[in-house]
Scaffold this active site. Structure first.
Site, PDB file in Angstrom:
ATOM      1  N   LYS A 104       0.834  -1.210   0.000  1.00  0.00           N
ATOM      2  CA  LYS A 104       0.000   0.000   0.000  1.00  0.00           C
ATOM      3  C   LYS A 104       0.865   1.254   0.000  1.00  0.00           C
ATOM      4  O   LYS A 104       0.572   2.209  -0.712  1.00  0.00           O
ATOM      5  CB  LYS A 104      -0.925   0.014   1.223  1.00  0.00           C
ATOM      6  CG  LYS A 104      -2.075  -0.965   1.110  1.00  0.00           C
ATOM      7  CD  LYS A 104      -3.093  -0.733   2.219  1.00  0.00           C
ATOM      8  CE  LYS A 104      -4.141  -1.821   2.241  1.00  0.00           C
ATOM      9  NZ  LYS A 104      -4.997  -1.767   3.424  1.00  0.00           N
ATOM     10  N   LYS A 161     -12.268  -4.251  -3.463  1.00  0.00           N
ATOM     11  CA  LYS A 161     -13.186  -3.126  -3.654  1.00  0.00           C
ATOM     12  C   LYS A 161     -12.455  -1.915  -4.195  1.00  0.00           C
ATOM     13  O   LYS A 161     -13.074  -0.982  -4.683  1.00  0.00           O
ATOM     14  CB  LYS A 161     -13.963  -2.788  -2.373  1.00  0.00           C
ATOM     15  CG  LYS A 161     -13.202  -2.898  -1.105  1.00  0.00           C
ATOM     16  CD  LYS A 161     -14.161  -3.022   0.090  1.00  0.00           C
ATOM     17  CE  LYS A 161     -13.424  -3.655   1.261  1.00  0.00           C
ATOM     18  NZ  LYS A 161     -14.278  -4.196   2.278  1.00  0.00           N
ATOM     19  N   LYS A 220      -6.011  -9.938  -6.468  1.00  0.00           N
ATOM     20  CA  LYS A 220      -7.107 -10.221  -5.551  1.00  0.00           C
ATOM     21  C   LYS A 220      -8.386  -9.500  -5.973  1.00  0.00           C
ATOM     22  O   LYS A 220      -8.306  -8.390  -6.487  1.00  0.00           O
ATOM     23  CB  LYS A 220      -6.731  -9.688  -4.162  1.00  0.00           C
ATOM     24  CG  LYS A 220      -6.510 -10.756  -3.139  1.00  0.00           C
ATOM     25  CD  LYS A 220      -6.190 -10.213  -1.757  1.00  0.00           C
ATOM     26  CE  LYS A 220      -6.847  -8.907  -1.384  1.00  0.00           C
ATOM     27  NZ  LYS A 220      -6.735  -8.544   0.031  1.00  0.00           N
TER      28      LYS A 220
END
Ligand code: TRP
Length: 332
Positions: free
Chosen positions: A112, A198, A195
């Site tokens: 991230k 969202k 993956k």
């Protein structure tokens, strides 16, 4: 020792099929045999920028998804993390037993932060310590999560062990991950190496729990595959990430092992298989979507259930924090 389950999800907007098959569905199954606590981890959501006018609503919507999936509020408290301040308090105490070297190894932080330098914040860095606090504040022994959370859970065990050793106590249990079912890693419908998420910019990459049957069918029809028929063996399937993902999802939706699916569908083309898959996905998800919509019609009722749940969970957390403070020598 009491077998106690804790798990949670972030209220970051729409939940998808990966959240359902990788976590929620297992939570529902576990509530029969364990004492369970299911949390909406809104403090964790603050590691990404959140719109204040959306956050509370997303928290409520996530709780509605838990209920719609079958979490029984009479058995298991479903509450917001921020409603039990002891999570954040224990986070501080545990942070003093967490070497930076352990946090530097966390792949989720590295991913991230590498994608967005603005996210290199202390909060994101200590995210796994807050997760350890979530679990340990209830002395939970089992934690059902998807494969992607395994490393964080190992850190929770390490921190619990470090605390116990430092004070020469056997206070915290070392929580066990429970990675259950076929769909422990649900991948994007557009790219079998990523993956289902969202945050993926393409809505075609995922099936949202709020998608209507048309959207579900459209997304499955467009899902990426390769030109070959369905594999005969698991070994062959493993070499085809997109095909593997669809077979995995099919198996998880049916609640059967993958090799059963291959036994029945090997040799078929994906175009036919996708039709069956879409029917199955719609059959499983439609009732869930309908229930979620029903729950969301009565926001006051969800809020009431969550408030009551926090009031049930909190005494246990505060008792444990008092005991921990006592071990440390803090004023209680
Ligand atoms: N990190 C988890 C996720 O993103 C959410 C989470 C926070 C969690 N605290 C937890 C999961 C404690 C299990 C137990 O999925």
């Amino acid at each position: 020792m009491t077998r106690r389950i804790f798990s949670g999800m972030q209220p970051t907007g729409e939940l998808h099929l990966g959240n359902y098959l990788g976590a929620l569905r297992n939570w529902v199954a576990l509530q029969k045999d364990y004492e369970c606590l299911y949390c909406v981890v809104d403090l964790h959501a603050l590691t990404l920028p959140q719109d204040p006018s959306r956050l509370a609503r997303n928290t409520r919507e996530t709780a509605a998804a838990y209920f719609a999936a079958g979490v029984d509020p009479k058995r298991c408290p479903v509450f917001a993390q921020s409603a039990v301040p002891e999570h954040a308090y224990l986070h501080w105490l545990l942070s003093n037993h967490t070497p930076l070297g352990w946090l530097n190894r966390m792949t989720q932080f590295k991913d991230k932060a590498a994608k967005n330098r603005d996210l290199e914040l202390l909060g994101l860095y200590s995210y796994p310590v807050l997760m350890a606090a979530d679990i340990l504040v209830y002395k939970a022994t089992h934690v059902p999560v998807g494969e992607d959370q395994k490393q964080h859970l190992e850190l929770s065990r390490d921190v619990a062990g470090a605390f116990n050793r430092h004070y020469g106590v056997d206070y915290f249990p070392l929580p066990e991950p429970q990675i259950l079912g076929e769909a422990t890693r649900v991948m994007s419908l557009r790219d079998g190496a990523r993956k289902m998420s969202k945050s993926d910019e393409s809505d075609y990459s995922r099936i949202n729990l709020t998608d209507d049957p048309d959207a579900i069918r459209r997304k499955i029809q467009k899902a990426k595959t390769d030109p070959h028929p369905i594999s005969e063996t698991l070994e062959d399937l493993a070499k085809r990430p997109e095909a593997d993902n669809l077979v995995t999802l099919f198996a998880a939706l049916e609640g059967k092992p993958k090799k059963d699916v291959l036994a029945r569908h090997a040799g078929r083309n994906f175009s036919g298989f996708k039709k069956d898959f879409a029917d199955l996905a719609v059959a499983v998800l439609s009732p869930l979507t309908a229930k979620m919509r029903d729950f969301m019609k009565d926001e006051a009722e969800i809020d009431r259930l969550m408030k009551e749940a926090a009031a049930r969970a909190r005494p246990l957390a505060s008792r444990h924090v008092r005991e921990v403070k006592d071990i440390i020598g803090l004023w209680t």
